[in-house]
Design a protein around this motif. Structure first.
Motif, PDB file in Angstrom:
ATOM      1  N   TYR A  78       1.003  -1.313   0.422  1.00  0.00           N
ATOM      2  CA  TYR A  78       0.269   0.162   0.085  1.00  0.00           C
ATOM      3  C   TYR A  78       0.678   1.004   0.406  1.00  0.00           C
ATOM      4  O   TYR A  78       0.364   2.691  -0.132  1.00  0.00           O
ATOM      5  N   ALA A  79       1.917   1.630   0.685  1.00  0.00           N
ATOM      6  CA  ALA A  79       2.566   1.779   0.832  1.00  0.00           C
ATOM      7  C   ALA A  79       4.425   1.931  -0.330  1.00  0.00           C
ATOM      8  O   ALA A  79       4.498   3.207  -0.047  1.00  0.00           O
ATOM      9  N   GLY A  80       4.140   1.012  -1.147  1.00  0.00           N
ATOM     10  CA  GLY A  80       5.059   1.561  -2.169  1.00  0.00           C
ATOM     11  C   GLY A  80       6.492   1.015  -1.117  1.00  0.00           C
ATOM     12  O   GLY A  80       7.419   1.498  -2.073  1.00  0.00           O
ATOM     13  N   MET A  81       6.684   0.755   0.316  1.00  0.00           N
ATOM     14  CA  MET A  81       8.045   0.514   0.148  1.00  0.00           C
ATOM     15  C   MET A  81       8.372  -0.879   0.641  1.00  0.00           C
ATOM     16  O   MET A  81       7.865  -1.404   1.537  1.00  0.00           O
ATOM     17  N   SER A  93     -10.198   4.490   5.668  1.00  0.00           N
ATOM     18  CA  SER A  93     -10.393   6.371   6.158  1.00  0.00           C
ATOM     19  C   SER A  93      -9.852   7.072   4.923  1.00  0.00           C
ATOM     20  O   SER A  93      -9.361   5.926   3.870  1.00  0.00           O
ATOM     21  N   ARG A  94      -9.808   7.921   5.400  1.00  0.00           N
ATOM     22  CA  ARG A  94      -9.590   9.097   4.173  1.00  0.00           C
ATOM     23  C   ARG A  94      -7.508   9.039   4.067  1.00  0.00           C
ATOM     24  O   ARG A  94      -7.130   8.810   2.668  1.00  0.00           O
ATOM     25  N   MET A  95      -6.566   8.279   5.062  1.00  0.00           N
ATOM     26  CA  MET A  95      -5.405   8.005   4.479  1.00  0.00           C
ATOM     27  C   MET A  95      -5.319   6.742   3.308  1.00  0.00           C
ATOM     28  O   MET A  95      -4.143   6.619   2.701  1.00  0.00           O
ATOM     29  N   GLY A  96      -6.871   5.503   2.957  1.00  0.00           N
ATOM     30  CA  GLY A  96      -6.228   4.630   1.856  1.00  0.00           C
ATOM     31  C   GLY A  96      -6.530   5.123   1.142  1.00  0.00           C
ATOM     32  O   GLY A  96      -5.433   4.478   0.156  1.00  0.00           O
ATOM     33  N   ILE A  97      -6.887   6.463   0.403  1.00  0.00           N
ATOM     34  CA  ILE A  97      -6.583   7.101  -0.045  1.00  0.00           C
ATOM     35  C   ILE A  97      -5.671   7.811  -0.877  1.00  0.00           C
ATOM     36  O   ILE A  97      -4.596   7.247  -1.562  1.00  0.00           O
ATOM     37  N   ALA A  98      -4.667   7.911   0.255  1.00  0.00           N
ATOM     38  CA  ALA A  98      -3.182   8.501   0.191  1.00  0.00           C
ATOM     39  C   ALA A  98      -2.899   7.784  -0.311  1.00  0.00           C
ATOM     40  O   ALA A  98      -1.167   7.910  -1.363  1.00  0.00           O
ATOM     41  N   LEU A  99      -2.887   6.631   0.665  1.00  0.00           N
ATOM     42  CA  LEU A  99      -1.580   4.949   0.643  1.00  0.00           C
ATOM     43  C   LEU A  99      -1.415   4.787  -0.945  1.00  0.00           C
ATOM     44  O   LEU A  99      -0.478   4.329  -1.533  1.00  0.00           O
ATOM     45  N   GLN A 100      -3.151   4.486  -1.248  1.00  0.00           N
ATOM     46  CA  GLN A 100      -3.092   3.903  -2.443  1.00  0.00           C
ATOM     47  C   GLN A 100      -2.461   5.043  -3.711  1.00  0.00           C
ATOM     48  O   GLN A 100      -2.073   4.390  -4.528  1.00  0.00           O
ATOM     49  N   SER A 137       5.738  11.993   2.326  1.00  0.00           N
ATOM     50  CA  SER A 137       6.710  11.271   3.355  1.00  0.00           C
ATOM     51  C   SER A 137       5.639  11.177   4.537  1.00  0.00           C
ATOM     52  O   SER A 137       6.442  10.359   5.677  1.00  0.00           O
ATOM     53  N   ARG A 138       4.833  12.300   5.148  1.00  0.00           N
ATOM     54  CA  ARG A 138       4.412  12.053   6.800  1.00  0.00           C
ATOM     55  C   ARG A 138       3.284  10.572   5.884  1.00  0.00           C
ATOM     56  O   ARG A 138       3.160   9.861   7.465  1.00  0.00           O
ATOM     57  N   THR A 139       2.911  10.244   5.031  1.00  0.00           N
ATOM     58  CA  THR A 139       1.738   9.550   5.244  1.00  0.00           C
ATOM     59  C   THR A 139       2.815   8.053   5.488  1.00  0.00           C
ATOM     60  O   THR A 139       2.489   7.349   6.219  1.00  0.00           O
ATOM     61  N   LYS A 140       4.035   8.371   4.564  1.00  0.00           N
ATOM     62  CA  LYS A 140       4.468   6.363   4.373  1.00  0.00           C
ATOM     63  C   LYS A 140       5.480   6.476   5.889  1.00  0.00           C
ATOM     64  O   LYS A 140       5.525   5.442   6.521  1.00  0.00           O
ATOM     65  N   ARG A 141       5.127   7.160   6.622  1.00  0.00           N
ATOM     66  CA  ARG A 141       6.238   7.603   8.271  1.00  0.00           C
ATOM     67  C   ARG A 141       5.235   6.969   8.802  1.00  0.00           C
ATOM     68  O   ARG A 141       5.685   6.438   9.681  1.00  0.00           O
ATOM     69  N   ILE A 142       4.409   7.107   8.520  1.00  0.00           N
ATOM     70  CA  ILE A 142       3.001   7.041   9.982  1.00  0.00           C
ATOM     71  C   ILE A 142       2.602   5.283   9.652  1.00  0.00           C
ATOM     72  O   ILE A 142       2.748   4.672  10.314  1.00  0.00           O
ATOM     73  N   ILE A 155       0.110   7.658  -3.478  1.00  0.00           N
ATOM     74  CA  ILE A 155       1.570   7.234  -2.936  1.00  0.00           C
ATOM     75  C   ILE A 155       1.923   5.847  -3.785  1.00  0.00           C
ATOM     76  O   ILE A 155       2.870   5.792  -4.993  1.00  0.00           O
ATOM     77  N   ARG A 156       1.427   4.706  -3.672  1.00  0.00           N
ATOM     78  CA  ARG A 156       1.480   3.721  -4.275  1.00  0.00           C
ATOM     79  C   ARG A 156       1.699   3.347  -5.704  1.00  0.00           C
ATOM     80  O   ARG A 156       2.667   3.236  -7.062  1.00  0.00           O
ATOM     81  N   ASP A 157       0.556   4.414  -6.167  1.00  0.00           N
ATOM     82  CA  ASP A 157       0.353   3.863  -7.700  1.00  0.00           C
ATOM     83  C   ASP A 157       1.467   4.716  -8.448  1.00  0.00           C
ATOM     84  O   ASP A 157       2.028   4.750  -9.960  1.00  0.00           O
ATOM     85  N   ASN A 158       1.727   6.356  -7.968  1.00  0.00           N
ATOM     86  CA  ASN A 158       2.256   7.719  -8.533  1.00  0.00           C
ATOM     87  C   ASN A 158       2.661   8.138  -7.446  1.00  0.00           C
ATOM     88  O   ASN A 158       1.879   9.197  -7.694  1.00  0.00           O
ATOM     89  N   GLU A 159       3.917   8.717  -7.174  1.00  0.00           N
ATOM     90  CA  GLU A 159       4.387   9.142  -5.944  1.00  0.00           C
ATOM     91  C   GLU A 159       4.342  11.156  -6.529  1.00  0.00           C
ATOM     92  O   GLU A 159       3.607  12.036  -5.625  1.00  0.00           O
TER      93      GLU A 159
END
Lengths: 247, 358
Positions: free
Chosen positions: B66-69, B189-196, B213-218, B198-202
């Motif tokens: 999900y976060a591409g790490m 949650s709202r963050m799910g959209i952000a995570l996905q 970076s904040r989302t990935k850090r969490i 980021i995974r698809d195109n940073e």
């Protein structure tokens, strides 16, 4: 080069901006200002640095020198996400869809973060952006399954979902049919009329001229013309870079 | 705020299906929690391994899928979880509370480590996390009170083996439930959209206003805490013994990657399925020794070649089912709610049953 508009009501100011990758100079000494509410077209040959200029404005690329002022705030060193919050929306020439998300979810991403909306307000903003860009019928399609033209419209939808004050468009009309192009021009004219400031890079000059108040021509990383669209298009400098030196 | 279409469609979050999932999962949780009263302790304690495998796979999937790490250094947090257990147990906490406190402590450690790891991208990030894990191991074995290079065992343990088994079982089950609930909630949650995104195109995600970076850090910190919890379960189940070479072993990362890829990366169901497959294979074939590893490797190659989205990915594509729905769907609003606004006349006329043309 004409003088930039008076600083007081400029939404965007680009001051002496340069961008280089090592010894490769993409942009040199770019100066221009865009007053709030204006629509500016950018033309220029391939490789002139048009997309790089948009990237420097929205923060996807950092300027090597000079400054970018947005709404009287120096954003030169700020990341693209901060500039998106401040009101910059941007489309990419080569679409960058979130392929595993649906078209609606792509727009929701912009509405939730760029526009900073939550819950129902975010949903409505995303739906509004889909409606404006004619993507409503594809709302539930995964973006990875869209053909190229729909991907370009998705770029517009996502940028609109961020509720931009400054919309940066990068070649969204290329490849459209006559009718599609007309409806795109109508949409963008509507956005312009609603007060959104627009900077639009486009090779389809006809579409551009139907909307913009002002035209800027970029060649080899410098501004070679800036002013009324018809004057810019007929200037010898512009004709030379487009049509060759024999003219 | 424009309202031109807001009246004719609405956003469906698959609430009904999510509710069914919630109810079934809660029932399964209660049944599993009651299992030690009914079943042979030998059976239930063998499930502990399944529980922590699912936890590990789920956490790695959150990180990579999900976060591409793509991290190969999660053993750092598994090991720190186990060693944190010793530290807090030595302070007088019982092993089970120590596991929870250790996980929080590991989260606190993971935060500054993320600043180092995030300087790297892609393959470099993967190697970097491995290097960090190795560095953490090297630091841990400097401490004599942690058993130095030999490892050590827990000091204060539940004496009665029956109670010990049951408590460990419940801890593992609770951690599994927590990992799944957190993942499901996060993605809905709202963050799910952000995570996905980021995974698809940073690059596009940042241009749309997502603080990458904040989302990935969490997520990085959550995944570290999850790995720490799994690590303390691994340690408690091994009668409270941990040795640095075993608990900081990179093979944990290899198994996590295996489970997630086999099951289906980027789905919640996939890692669960992958963990079950790995657990069953381990249960029945691990006595084959080297051949078992060959079979595991072969399976991984076959799945990546023929089912690149993993087994669950293939199932999802074929039958379009999802047990943990996290998406959004646009649906027309029910007829009776169709507003009497001027934007709707075409819809009204299209209705053949005349319900709107009285």
């Amino acid at each position: 080069m004409s003088a930039p508009a008076e600083t007081a009501n400029s939404l965007l100011e680009v001051n002496s901006v340069a961008k280089s990758y090592g010894a490769l100079h993409i942009l040199t000494e770019i100066n221009f200002a865009v007053p709030a509410g204006e629509a500016v077209g950018i033309v220029g040959p391939n490789g002139a640095g048009k997309s790089t200029l948009l990237s420097v404005i929205n923060g996807t690329e950092r300027a090597t020198a000079g400054s970018v002022i947005f709404d009287r705030r120096d954003v030169t060193k700020l990341g693209p996400e901060v500039r998106a919050h401040a009101g910059m929306g941007r489309t990419f020439q080569i679409p960058r869809p979130f392929t595993h998300l649906t078209v609606f979810e792509n727009a929701l991403s912009g509405a939730s973060y760029g526009a900073g909306l939550h819950g129902k307000a975010a949903d409505e903003q995303a739906l509004y952006a889909l409606e404006l860009s004619g993507m409503m019928d594809l709302a539930n399609t995964p973006a990875g399954r869209l053909p190229l033209l729909a991907r370009k419209r998705l770029e517009l939808a996502r940028a609109l979902a961020t509720r931009p004050r400054l919309l940066l468009l990068d070649e969204i009309a290329g490849g459209l049919t006559e009718a599609e192009c007309d409806s795109l021009v109508e949409t963008i004219s509507g956005l312009h009329a609603s007060g959104i400031t627009i900077i639009w890079i486009e090779h389809v000059v006809k579409a551009l001229l139907a909307v913009v108040d002002r035209l800027v021509c970029l060649a080899s990383g410098t501004l070679i013309a800036d002013g009324k669209p018809d004057l810019v298009m007929s200037s010898t400098e512009v004709r030379r870079v487009y049509l060759g030196s024999g003219i | 705020m424009p309202k031109l279409i807001a009246g004719s469609v609405r956003v469906d979050r698959y609430q009904r299906r999510a509710l069914v999932t919630g109810v079934v999962a809660a029932a399964a949780f209660v049944a599993l929690a009651a299992a030690p009263y009914v079943l042979d302790p030998a059976v239930t304690s063998s499930w502990i391994k399944l529980f922590y495998l699912i936890t590990l796979a789920t956490m790695w999937n959150l990180l990579a899928g999900y976060a591409g790490m793509v991290s190969v250094g999660q053993q750092a947090y598994i090991g720190l979880g186990a060693y944190g257990l010793f530290v807090f147990n030595d302070m007088g906490f019982d092993p089970y509370s120590s596991a929870l406190i250790a996980s929080v402590a590991v989260g606190v450690i993971a935060l500054p480590l993320s600043f180092i790891a995030f300087r790297l991208r892609g393959g470099y990030f993967a190697i970097g996390t491995w290097v960090i894990a190795e560095a953490v191991r090297q630091i841990v074995i400097r401490f004599d009170n942690l058993g130095a290079g030999r490892g050590r065992s827990i000091s204060n343990y539940t004496a009665d083996p029956v109670f010990r088994n049951m408590f460990t079982y419940w801890l593992a089950l609770g951690i599994l439930a927590l990992a799944l609930v957190v993942t499901f909630y996060l993605l809905r949650s709202r963050m799910g959209i952000a995570l996905q995104s980021i995974r698809d195109n940073e690059v596009a995600a940042r241009a749309l206003g997502i603080n990458v970076s904040r989302t990935k850090r969490i997520v990085f910190v959550i995944a570290a805490m999850g790995a720490a919890l799994a690590g303390s379960v691994i340690c408690i189940q091994a009668i409270g013994v941990a040795s640095p070479n075993q608990i900081f072993s990179v093979s944990y990362s290899a198994f996590m990657i295996f489970m997630v890829l086999i099951g289906g990366i980027g789905t919640i169901e996939g890692p669960i399925l992958g963990a079950v497959i790995y657990f069953v294979m381990d249960l029945y074939f691990s006595q084959l020794g080297l051949w078992y590893l060959v079979v595991l490797g072969l399976l991984a190659i076959l799945v990546t070649l023929f089912l690149p989205k993993g087994i669950w990915g293939a199932i999802h594509e074929r039958f379009n089912i999802s047990l943990f729905p996290v998406g959004h769907r646009i649906v027309p609003v029910a007829d009776k709610f169709l507003p009497q606004s001027s934007a709707q006349p075409t819809v009204k006329e299209k209705r053949p049953n005349g319900r709107f043309r009285r």
